[in-house]
Design an enzyme around this catalytic site. Structure first.
Site, mmCIF file in Angstrom:
data_model
loop_
_atom_site.group_PDB
_atom_site.id
_atom_site.type_symbol
_atom_site.label_atom_id
_atom_site.label_comp_id
_atom_site.label_asym_id
_atom_site.label_seq_id
_atom_site.Cartn_x
_atom_site.Cartn_y
_atom_site.Cartn_z
ATOM 1 N N SER A 277 34.778 -17.026 -14.250
ATOM 2 C CA SER A 277 35.478 -18.218 -14.761
ATOM 3 C C SER A 277 34.921 -19.450 -14.064
ATOM 4 O O SER A 277 34.341 -19.341 -12.977
ATOM 5 C CB SER A 277 36.972 -18.131 -14.439
ATOM 6 N N ASP A 278 35.097 -20.627 -14.659
ATOM 7 C CA ASP A 278 34.863 -21.828 -13.873
ATOM 8 C C ASP A 278 35.999 -21.897 -12.854
ATOM 9 O O ASP A 278 37.036 -21.241 -13.008
ATOM 10 C CB ASP A 278 34.796 -23.092 -14.747
ATOM 11 N N TRP A 279 35.796 -22.685 -11.817
ATOM 12 C CA TRP A 279 36.726 -22.672 -10.684
ATOM 13 C C TRP A 279 38.108 -23.195 -11.092
ATOM 14 O O TRP A 279 38.264 -24.355 -11.473
ATOM 15 C CB TRP A 279 36.126 -23.467 -9.533
#
Ligand code: BGC
Length: 735
Positions: A277-279
């Site tokens: 995932s993106d952060w």
């Protein structure tokens, strides 16, 4: 064979390979662009049967511990089996400094400086997949020395809006140019035994509302404009990791969209690596797990893929095979990347060789936009004094703003570059000219806007200096505070009153060159009207100042070409013209595939500087276009040849561009589309035969009725140009 023995054997093999690669690079006399551009295809599924044995002996808790961050930039391994954790690093233009395990706070080490490489738009302006390879390869080596397994780059979202905050990190408005550079970069990184992570998948084309915006785009546009760099990353570069974007597509978060992650990425394209995932970009447990996300990162307390996922599996909401598949993907990457220990004190990460690569990229990226009466290059025999004006002459660009930066070992500023190259030969005096600062704008939701008020004291001082100097160079542009992740620029204006500065200085000294240190399109109408010469020099890395001085002084002939259109007015550009940017909850991509030059050409709108544009200190003539045949079948490749001649007095590179225009199509197409390019070096008077290959499969369109690529037969005009607006040769063929 036990898993541990297997891991050791595998590592030994990788080590031999890396040593061979290392020697190939550093025992060669000089860094050549063509040195290593093949890439090594690692089959991630090679060890699947062994991985399945490991998985069969793991507990549910052990498996799920691997599926989320165990720190800000790491996820767990299996300590019982000696399988180390996975370490990630930003990317994409330098290895980020070391942070505390569980926070964004710096560890304040003295051993974690790295090379600051030219950022995405600079790399794209080289139009060189070979340079992308070299840059990726050097980054991969620095990641390895710093003990990282996965580099969070390249960032390849399409530059849909010219004000996009991350334009400096991204590559281009064109999917073909973007994909070629993406493949080069990833192969470079992965040839060092480090996984690349292509980001942000997909349609993360604006920073405004990026955490909640829902992109509404038609299927054909998505396939033809926004997905190709990702598809090439998977199919051609065998990328190890993909980062799911923050935004939604058609109502569904990218990090849980089964259509995007399972159907297209994993099944259709055959992606065998891991999806991270993106952060902080995970929003659910069951939906994300089933939807194809493998690793949740950046969410405090691993909110979704921790205990909640264990509970969901136990309750029967997530089948165990879904979990096993995620572990399998992570272990594939884990075994393809040899684990290394943490940074050893004193290890040299940023070597002189990497400085040379940063210099090569920078010196091939600088774009000459205007050169009236050949004021450039500056002839030091005819000049006794130079006024250097503008804050950007002394500013650094390795960090700043929101998001990833580099604690760079060094960065040569434009002023230092000039001083080094010129020495004491002539007088160089500096005046700041303008001052960068910001104001909070309450009407725009508290967004920081540049303070555009003119600083009259600085302006007066600059005008005085310009008056008393033979020539003036203004270093204008933006900076990393203004071009930043998480916000888009409010408009294209040169910030901090720089247009007033340019007008005032050029009025007293007509021999004024304007250099833009900026990494995105700008409104240069005033600069273009006022100044005889314009250069753009991007956020150009540790060696940016040296490369720029070499171009200004004519030691290097500029050869960069714009990777995106500079509109004459922001309202001319597609999303602004249609009023669809930024959208609120929904961003409607109403311009469909007419992004960038596709829009300007099709709608007959003249931009200020077109896509692919860039001048040289020499001239090039194009002649004799030929194709190997006149009619082609779907599985064939069109070979286009032409003669290119350097007609001037200086050696130089030209980027020859191939566009296609459909002549009698039943399907709607943009006026023209880039389908090939090549960089050619020529000595004065030299001619070369240039060949560009165009596989007919590149001419297909996405037919939304059958949800597949389709080739339309008919007549096609093959156009060869020096930019998208400067077509020199045309030849018709038939499909
Ligand atoms: C960015 C990513 C980056 C991640 C970790 C996010 O805000 O969108 O590109 O890799 O942070 O720093």
């Amino acid at each position: 064979m036990s898993p541990i023995i297997f891991l050791k054997k595998y590592s030994a093999g990788r080590k031999t390979f890396l040593v061979a690669l290392f020697s190939a690079i550093f025992l060669s006399p000089s860094v050549s662009i063509k040195l290593l551009s093949q890439g090594t295809k690692i089959d991630l599924t090679l060890s699947d049967s062994k991985i399945d044995i490991i998985i069969s002996g793991m507990s549910l808790e052990e498996k799920i511990a691997m599926l989320h961050g165990n720190g800000m930039f790491s996820s767990a391994g299996i300590s019982r089996l000696g399988i180390p954790e996975m370490k990630y690093t930003d990317g994409p233009f330098g290895i980020r400094e070391e942070l505390e395990k569980n926070s964004w706070n710096s560890l304040r080490l003295t051993t974690d400086s790295a090379t600051f490489f030219p950022t995405g738009s600079a790399l794209a302006a080289t139009w060189s997949p070979d340079l992308a390879y070299l840059l990726g390869n050097a980054l991969g080596e620095e990641a390895k020395i710093r003990g990282k397994d996965v580099l969070l780059g390249p960032a390849v979202n399409i530059t849909r809006v010219p004000t996009g905050g991350r334009t400096f990190e991204y590559l281009s408005e064109d999917p073909f140019l973007n994909a070629r550079l993406t493949v080069g970069y990833i192969k470079g990184v992965q040839d060092r035994g480090v996984g690349a992570c292509v980001k942000h998948f997909a349609l993360n084309n604006q920073e405004t509302n990026r955490g909640r915006v829902n992109v509404i785009v038609d299927e054909r546009t998505m396939r033809e404009i926004y997905l190709p760099p990702f598809e090439a990353a998977v199919k051609e570069a065998n990328v190890f990791a993909v980062m799911a974007a923050y935004n939604k597509i058609a109502g569904s978060w990218c990090s849980e969209d089964g259509d995007l992650l399972n159907r297209i990425l994993k099944k259709e394209w055959g992606f065998n690596g891991l999806v991270v995932s993106d952060w902080g970009g995970t929003h659910s447990t069951v939906k994300a797990a089933i939807g194809g996300l493998d690793v949740e990162m950046g969410t405090s307390g691993s909110a979704f893929f921790g205990q909640a996922l264990i509970d969901s599996v136990k309750a029967g909401h997530v089948p165990i095979e879904v979990i096993n598949e995620k572990v399998r993907r992570i272990l594939r990457v884990r075994f393809a990347v040899e684990p290394v220990s943490e940074t050893k004190t004193g290890a040299v990460v940023s070597t002189p060789e990497h400085g040379k690569i940063a210099y090569q990229v920078a010196s091939h990226s600088i774009v000459l936009l205007k050169n009236a009466s050949h004021i450039l290059p500056v002839d030091l025999n005819k000049v006794r004094s130079i006024a250097v004006i503008g804050e950007n002459a002394t500013r650094k660009f390795a960090s700043g703003g929101f998001g990833a930066g580099v604690k760079t070992r060094y960065e040569v500023t434009p002023l230092e570059g000039l001083q080094r190259k010129i020495g004491n030969k002539i007088s160089i005096k500096f005046a700041q000219g303008y001052k960068s600062s910001f104001i909070q704008n309450h009407q725009s939701g508290g967004r920081r806007l540049p303070n555009n008020a003119v600083d009259s004291v600085l302006l007066k001082e600059a005008v005085q200096l310009a008056k008393n100097s033979d020539i003036t160079i203004i270093f204008a542009g933006t900076n990393r505070e203004f071009e930043s992740e998480s916000s888009d620029r409010p408009d294209l204006k040169l910030p901090y009153g720089q247009d007033n500065l340019i007008s005032a200085v050029t009025a007293v000294n007509p021999k004024t060159i304007v250099v833009l240190v900026a990494a995105a399109p700008l409104d240069l109408n005033n600069a273009e009207n006022s100044s005889p010469a314009l250069l753009i020099s991007w956020f150009n890395g540790s060696e940016g100042g040296n490369a720029l001085a070499d171009v200004i002084l004519g030691n290097v002939n500029p050869s960069g070409k714009l990777p995106f259109t500079f509109p004459a007015s922001l309202s001319d550009s597609p999303a602004f013209s249609l009023g669809t940017f930024p959208g609120d909850n929904n961003a409607y991509y109403k311009e469909e595939s007419l992004v960038g030059y596709r829009w300007f050409d099709t709608k007959n709108i003249k931009p200020l500087f077109p896509f692919g544009f860039g001048l040289s200190y020499t001239g090039f003539s194009y002649s004799g276009i030929k194709t190997d045949k006149l009619k082609y079948r779907s599985n064939e490749t069109i070979q286009v040849t032409l003669e290119l001649k350097n007609t001037g007095k200086m050696n130089g590179d030209e980027v020859v561009q191939l566009y296609v225009h459909r002549l009698n199509s039943q399907v709607e197409w943009p006026e023209k589309e880039l389908k090939g390019f090549t960089r050619v070096s020529l000595n004065p008077g030299e001619s070369k035969k240039v060949t560009i290959s165009l596989p007919v499969s590149q001419l297909r369109y996405w037919d939304a009725k059958i949800h597949d690529w389709r080739l339309e037969s008919g007549k096609i005009q093959v156009m060869i140009g020096s930019s998208s607006s400067d077509i020199r040769l045309v030849k018709n063929i038939e499909i």
